[in-house]
Design a protein around this motif. Structure first.
Motif, PDB file in Angstrom:
ATOM      1  N   ASP A  91       0.815  -1.081  -0.100  1.00  0.00           N
ATOM      2  CA  ASP A  91       0.012  -0.054  -0.064  1.00  0.00           C
ATOM      3  C   ASP A  91       0.792   1.086   0.095  1.00  0.00           C
ATOM      4  OD1 ASP A  91      -1.807   1.999   0.396  1.00  0.00           O
ATOM      5  OD2 ASP A  91      -3.034   1.159   2.037  1.00  0.00           O
ATOM      6  N   SER A  92       0.942   2.043  -0.999  1.00  0.00           N
ATOM      7  CA  SER A  92       1.896   3.103  -1.279  1.00  0.00           C
ATOM      8  C   SER A  92       1.386   4.236  -0.604  1.00  0.00           C
ATOM      9  CB  SER A  92       1.810   3.809  -2.718  1.00  0.00           C
ATOM     10  OG  SER A  92       2.637   2.759  -3.584  1.00  0.00           O
ATOM     11  N   THR A  93       0.093   4.037   0.143  1.00  0.00           N
ATOM     12  CA  THR A  93      -0.314   5.462   1.034  1.00  0.00           C
ATOM     13  C   THR A  93       0.438   5.362   2.254  1.00  0.00           C
ATOM     14  OG1 THR A  93      -2.313   4.288   2.044  1.00  0.00           O
ATOM     15  CG2 THR A  93      -2.345   5.506  -0.305  1.00  0.00           C
ATOM     16  N   LYS A  94       0.880   4.152   2.745  1.00  0.00           N
ATOM     17  CA  LYS A  94       1.535   3.919   4.199  1.00  0.00           C
ATOM     18  C   LYS A  94       2.892   3.962   4.124  1.00  0.00           C
ATOM     19  CE  LYS A  94      -2.303   1.011   5.467  1.00  0.00           C
ATOM     20  NZ  LYS A  94      -3.116  -0.119   6.108  1.00  0.00           N
ATOM     21  N   GLU A  95       3.501   4.296   5.325  1.00  0.00           N
ATOM     22  CA  GLU A  95       4.914   4.303   5.483  1.00  0.00           C
ATOM     23  C   GLU A  95       5.608   2.862   5.331  1.00  0.00           C
ATOM     24  OE1 GLU A  95       8.644   5.607   6.357  1.00  0.00           O
ATOM     25  OE2 GLU A  95       6.983   6.798   6.023  1.00  0.00           O
ATOM     26  N   VAL A  96       4.559   1.930   6.022  1.00  0.00           N
ATOM     27  CA  VAL A  96       5.316   0.321   5.719  1.00  0.00           C
ATOM     28  C   VAL A  96       3.765  -0.401   5.522  1.00  0.00           C
ATOM     29  CG1 VAL A  96       6.192  -1.483   7.065  1.00  0.00           C
ATOM     30  CG2 VAL A  96       6.713   0.865   7.588  1.00  0.00           C
ATOM     31  N   ARG A 138      13.376  -2.416  -3.346  1.00  0.00           N
ATOM     32  CA  ARG A 138      13.763  -3.207  -2.287  1.00  0.00           C
ATOM     33  C   ARG A 138      12.710  -3.688  -1.294  1.00  0.00           C
ATOM     34  NH1 ARG A 138      17.048   0.888  -1.661  1.00  0.00           N
ATOM     35  NH2 ARG A 138      16.285   2.862  -0.090  1.00  0.00           N
ATOM     36  N   PHE A 139      12.755  -4.857  -1.022  1.00  0.00           N
ATOM     37  CA  PHE A 139      11.698  -5.177   0.246  1.00  0.00           C
ATOM     38  C   PHE A 139      12.508  -6.052   1.176  1.00  0.00           C
ATOM     39  CE2 PHE A 139      11.916  -8.580  -3.241  1.00  0.00           C
ATOM     40  CZ  PHE A 139      11.808  -9.749  -2.104  1.00  0.00           C
ATOM     41  N   ARG A 185       8.918  -0.528   2.502  1.00  0.00           N
ATOM     42  CA  ARG A 185       8.937   0.996   3.209  1.00  0.00           C
ATOM     43  C   ARG A 185       8.377   1.944   1.928  1.00  0.00           C
ATOM     44  NH1 ARG A 185      13.330   4.316   6.634  1.00  0.00           N
ATOM     45  NH2 ARG A 185      11.962   6.014   7.100  1.00  0.00           N
ATOM     46  N   LYS A 186       7.153   2.719   2.019  1.00  0.00           N
ATOM     47  CA  LYS A 186       6.692   3.613   1.045  1.00  0.00           C
ATOM     48  C   LYS A 186       7.002   3.200  -0.369  1.00  0.00           C
ATOM     49  CE  LYS A 186       5.168   7.809   1.588  1.00  0.00           C
ATOM     50  NZ  LYS A 186       3.806   8.061   2.301  1.00  0.00           N
ATOM     51  N   ARG A 210      12.844   8.646   0.978  1.00  0.00           N
ATOM     52  CA  ARG A 210      12.870   7.795   1.936  1.00  0.00           C
ATOM     53  C   ARG A 210      14.073   7.059   2.072  1.00  0.00           C
ATOM     54  NH1 ARG A 210       9.176  10.072   3.165  1.00  0.00           N
ATOM     55  NH2 ARG A 210       7.271   9.508   4.231  1.00  0.00           N
ATOM     56  N   GLY A 211      14.962   6.958   2.911  1.00  0.00           N
ATOM     57  CA  GLY A 211      16.170   6.170   3.092  1.00  0.00           C
ATOM     58  C   GLY A 211      16.092   4.636   3.187  1.00  0.00           C
ATOM     59  N   HIS A 212      17.058   4.159   3.405  1.00  0.00           N
ATOM     60  CA  HIS A 212      17.291   2.560   3.217  1.00  0.00           C
ATOM     61  C   HIS A 212      17.380   2.032   4.472  1.00  0.00           C
ATOM     62  CE1 HIS A 212      21.573   3.272   4.394  1.00  0.00           C
ATOM     63  NE2 HIS A 212      21.768   2.214   4.099  1.00  0.00           N
TER      64      HIS A 212
END
Length: 663
Positions: free
Chosen positions: A32-37, A72-73, A149-150, A638-640
Motif C-alpha cells: 500500500d503506497s499510502t502507508k509508511e510501511v 527493495r523489500f 517501506r513507502k 525515503r532512506g534505506h
C-alpha cells in the motif's frame, strides 16, 4: 491457537490471491503506497507443510517469487526469539525467479570486510542481499514476512515455493523472456523514452550533440569562481574567509568542488557470471568487439559490457577518445567542476577538470574491518615506499585537489567486535599489542574502544607524514567516513590534527545541520561530502540508498540536498554518486542502483542534469549566504535504513490480523 492462526492466514492468502489475479494457490502481498510501511506474513506450513521448525543443519532457504517492482523489500522469518529479516533487491521484476539465501545472513554477524558496502552487500544471480536487522538461531520458525517501506505504485510480490537446502542450489531465472535487452536495458519493464531500436538511439544521441554548448558558468580555468580572487599558490588549498570555508584554486579563485563519483566511459551494464545466468540476456555484445576493446579479465576471458557496446555503436573505432571528449562537454554544460572519487585515471589525467584520488597501498585490511596492523615492524617502511610510488604520477599536477586515505571503515561502532576478532584470530603484532594493552588498562569495552581509536590515530599520523613527505603540495582529504552522526569525539579530534579537509559520505534527504556543526567544530576543518544520491524504480534497477518516486523527483532531490548542503559555512565540496547507473544485473557486490546522470545507452537523465545546471548557477551565492537554498522537498523520499520493527514479538500476531494489510 495455531489452528486459528493457520485458518486466518489461509483466508488472508485467498483474499490477496484475488487481488493479484491468481488462478492457483500462490501467496501474494499487495503493498500500500499510502502507508509508511505495508506488508504481510504467511504461515510456512501453508507454503510447504514439510518444512521443519528448526533449521539447524541447513545452509540455504530457497524462495520462488515474482515481484512487480525492482524496489527493495524486507524478507524475514518469525522464530522463538522474535522476527529476523534482511533486504532483498531483485534484478528481474515481473518475472518468476528462484533465490537461494544463505541462512548465515539471518543467524551470524557479517564476515569482517574492509568497508560498509563490502560488509553488508552480497551478490546473488537473480538479485542481491543487504544485511541488517536482528540475528539469532532459526528455531521454531513458523512464518515468513514480506514488507516494504513507502512502496511506489502499490506493487505486489507473489510467493509460490519455499524450501531448505544444505548445498547452494544456485539461483534460477524462470521466465522465457530475457531480462536484459540488446541495449542493456531492462527487458521486463517499459517507460517513456525507452529505446527500442538503434535508429531511435542514434537520433537521441544526435539531438544531444546539437544541444551541446561550452561552459555556461563564470568559471576560471580550474573551475573556480571568477567573482572573487585571492592569493594563488599554484595548487588547491583551503581558506576561511569571514567565517566561511572555501577551497582556493591554483590561480587564487574561490572554489567549491562540485563533483561526480565514478566518472568513466562504458559503464552501466557489465555482465557478471554469464555462464550461470545466460537465460537473462537477450543478446550479448559481440565477443570479437569486446576483445578488440581489450575488455578481458586476467585469465583472458571476455568481460562483456553493454555500456562499451553502446559507445561503439555511437562513435565507432574512435569511441574512447570521443567518449572522453563528451564527458568533458557534459561536465561543462552541467556545471560540474570536479572529477570525484573512484573515477577513470584516463579521464583525470587529461588535466581538463580538477580531480580527487583515493590512495591505495596503506595497509587497510579486510580481516581488521578496515583498520591496519601498524604494529607490524615492516608496516612503516612499506607505507613510506607505497605512498612514494603511488603519488609519483600526481606530484606537481595543479589539477589534483587532494587524496582520500580510505572509505567507510567498517570497524566504527564495532570496536568491541574488532577486538574480539583480533584476540581470537591469528598471532600477529596487533594481537600482541592489544593483549598487552588490555592487561595494563583492564579488559573492558571502554579500553577496547580506546585501543582501536588510538591505533587509528597513529595510522592517520603516519599516513599524513609520508603523504606530505612525498607530495606536500596536495591536500589530505581524510577518510570518507560512513555515518558520522555519532562518531566518537576522540576520532573527530584526531582527524582535525592531521587532515586538511574532513570528508564523509552522507546518504540523506539533506545533511543534518547539527551533524555538520559538530564535525566542523570538533575538527576545526572544512567539510566535504564524498557520496550521496537519489533514484527510483522505473528502469528495473533498485532505487538507490535514497528513493524518490520518479525521474523528475530525482532532480528535485538533488537541488534540495545540494543547495542546503552548501548553505553551511564549512562545506567546500560534494561528490554525487555516480556518473552512470550501476549494472542492471549487479556489480561485483550485487548493487544495481538507478543513481546515474546517464543510463546504459549513454543518454542523460534530463530531469537530473537540468536540476544540476540550475543549482550550479547559484552555489557561489548560496555558500556566501547571499541567497537562500532550494526549499522544495521531493516526493516520497525515503532512506534505506531498517524500518522500526513491528514483528519482533509473537504477541504482535494479534494486531497483524486486524486488517488485511498486516499493519
Amino acid at each position: 491457537m495455531k489452528k486459528i492462526l493457520g485458518k486466518v492466514l489461509m483466508i488472508i492468502g485467498s483474499v490477496y490471491l484475488c487481488a493479484c489475479g491468481q488462478t492457483k494457490p500462490d501467496f501474494c502481498v499487495q503493498f500500500d503506497s499510502t502507508k509508511e510501511v505495508s506488508g504481510q506474513k504467511f504461515a510456512l506450513k501453508d507454503l510447504n507443510s514439510d518444512l521443519p521448525a528448526d533449521w539447524d543443519g541447513y545452509n540455504y532457504v530457497v524462495v520462488e517469487f515474482k515481484s512487480s517492482t525492482a524496489q527493495r523489500f524486507q524478507l524475514g522469518f518469525t522464530t522463538e526469539t522474535g522476527y529476523n529479516e534482511l533486504r532483498i533487491m531483485s534484478y528481474v521484476p515481473n518475472a518468476w525467479n528462484k533465490l537461494a539465501i544463505p541462512l548465515k545472513f539471518f543467524t551470524d554477524l557479517p564476515d569482517p570486510r574492509v568497508d560498509l558496502a563490502a560488509t553488508n552487500n552480497y551478490a546473488r544471480y537473480t538479485g542481491w542481499i543487504n544485511l541488517g536487522g536482528k540475528r539469532g538461531p532459526l528455531h521454531q520458525v513458523d512464518s515468513i514476512g514480506l514488507r516494504m517501506r513507502k512502496s511506489i505504485g502499490n506493487p505486489t510480490i507473489e510467493l509460490r515455493s519455499i524450501s531448505l537446502s544444505v548445498e547452494d542450489p544456485g539461483d534460477v531465472y524462470m521466465d522465457e523472456k530475457p531480462a536484459v535487452d540488446e541495449f542493456g536495458q531492462s527487458n521486463l519493464m517499459d517507460w517513456p523514452g525507452k529505446i527500442h531500436s538503434l535508429d531511435e538511439l542514434q537520433r537521441a544521441w544526435k539531438e544531444e550533440e546539437r544541444n551541446m554548448k561550452g561552459c555556461l558558468y563564470d568559471y576560471s580555468k580550474y573551475g573556480g569562481y571568477m567573482s572573487q580572487r585571492i592569493k594563488g599558490t599554484g595548487f588547491f588549498r583551503t581558506e576561511n574567509i569571514d567565517g566561511r570555508w572555501w577551497l582556493v584554486d591554483p590561480e587564487g579563485y574561490l572554489f567549491l568542488s562540485v563533483g561526480v563519483d565514478c566518472v568513466g566511459i562504458g559503464n552501466g551494464l557489465h555482465v557478471r557470471d554469464y555462464n550461470k545466468r545466460s537465460a537473462m540476456y537477450k543478446e550479448l555484445p559481440p565477443e570479437d568487439l569486446m576483445r578488440k576493446m581489450g575488455n578481458v579479465d586476467r585469465n583472458g576471458e571476455v568481460s562483456y559490457s553493454y555500456g562499451l557496446w553502446n559507445l561503439y555503436r555511437r562513435y565507432g573505432d574512435d569511441f574512447k577518445e570521443k567518449s572522453i571528449d563528451m564527458v568533458f562537454k557534459r561536465m561543462d554544460k552541467w556545471g560540474i567542476n570536479t572529477i570525484a572519487n573512484w573515477s577513470s585515471r584516463d579521464i583525470m589525467l587529461k588535466n581538463k577538470k580538477a580531480f580527487l584520488v583515493p590512495l591505495s597501498g596503506v595497509g587497510i585490511a579486510d580481516d581488521l574491518m578496515g583498520l591496519c596492523d601498524i604494529y607490524d615492524p615492516s608496516y612503516t617502511k612499506a607505507l613510506d615506499e607505497n605512498l612514494k610510488k603511488f603519488v609519483k604520477p600526481f606530484v606537481g599536477n595543479p589539477w589534483l585537489i587532494g587524496y582520500f586515505i580510505g572509505n567507510e571503515p567498517a570497524w566504527l561502532d564495532e570496536e568491541g567486535r574488532l577486538c574480539e576478532i583480533i584476540l581470537q584470530g591469528k598471532d600477529r603484532p596487533i594481537k600482541r599489542e592489544l593483549e598487552v594493552y588490555l592487561q595494563k588498562m583492564g579488559d573492558t569495552m571502554d579500553s577496547r574502544t580506546a585501543f582501536i581509536i588510538d591505533t587509528f590515530s597513529k595510522f592517520l599520523k603516519l599516513t599524513d607524514e609520508f603523504l606530505k613527505k612525498h607530495d606536500p603540495q596536495h591536500l589530505n582529504l581524510g577518510i570518507r567516513f560512513g555515518n558520522i552522526m555519532k562518531l566518537d569525539e576522540r576520532i573527530l579530534r584526531a582527524c582535525g590534527e592531521v587532515f586538511d579537509v574532513f570528508s564523509f559520505n552522507c546518504y540523506d534527504l539533506r545533511p543534518n545541520p547539527d551533524m555538520l556543526n559538530r564535525a566542523s567544530t570538533l575538527t576545526g576543518l572544512p567539510l566535504l561530502i564524498g557520496e550521496y544520491h537519489f533514484g527510483t524504480v522505473d528502469r528495473g534497477m533498485a532505487q538507490s540508498l535514497w528513493q524518490v518516486d520518479s525521474q523528475e523527483q530525482r532532480g528535485v532531490a538533488y537541488r534540495y540536498y545540494t543547495e542546503n548542503a552548501y548553505a553551511h559555512p564549512a562545506l567546500v565540496g560534494t561528490g554525487y554518486f555516480q556518473w552512470c547507473d550501476q549494472d542492471l544485473t549487479g556489480r561485483r557486490d550485487g548493487e544495481n542502483y538507478n543513481c546515474g546522470l546517464i543510463d546504459v545507452t549513454d543518454r542523460p537523465y534530463e530531469g537530473q542534469v537540468q536540476a544540476m545546471m540550475e543549482t550550479a548557477k547559484y552555489l557561489y551565492k548560496i555558500h556566501k549566504g547571499e541567497r537562500m537554498p532550494f526549499d522544495k522537498i521531493p516526493n516520497n523520499a525515503r532512506g534505506h535504513e531498517l524500518i522500526p520493527d513491528l514483528w519482533h514479538k509473537r504477541e504482535h500476531y494479534r494486531s497483524l490480523f486486524r486488517g488485511l494489510s498486516g499493519f
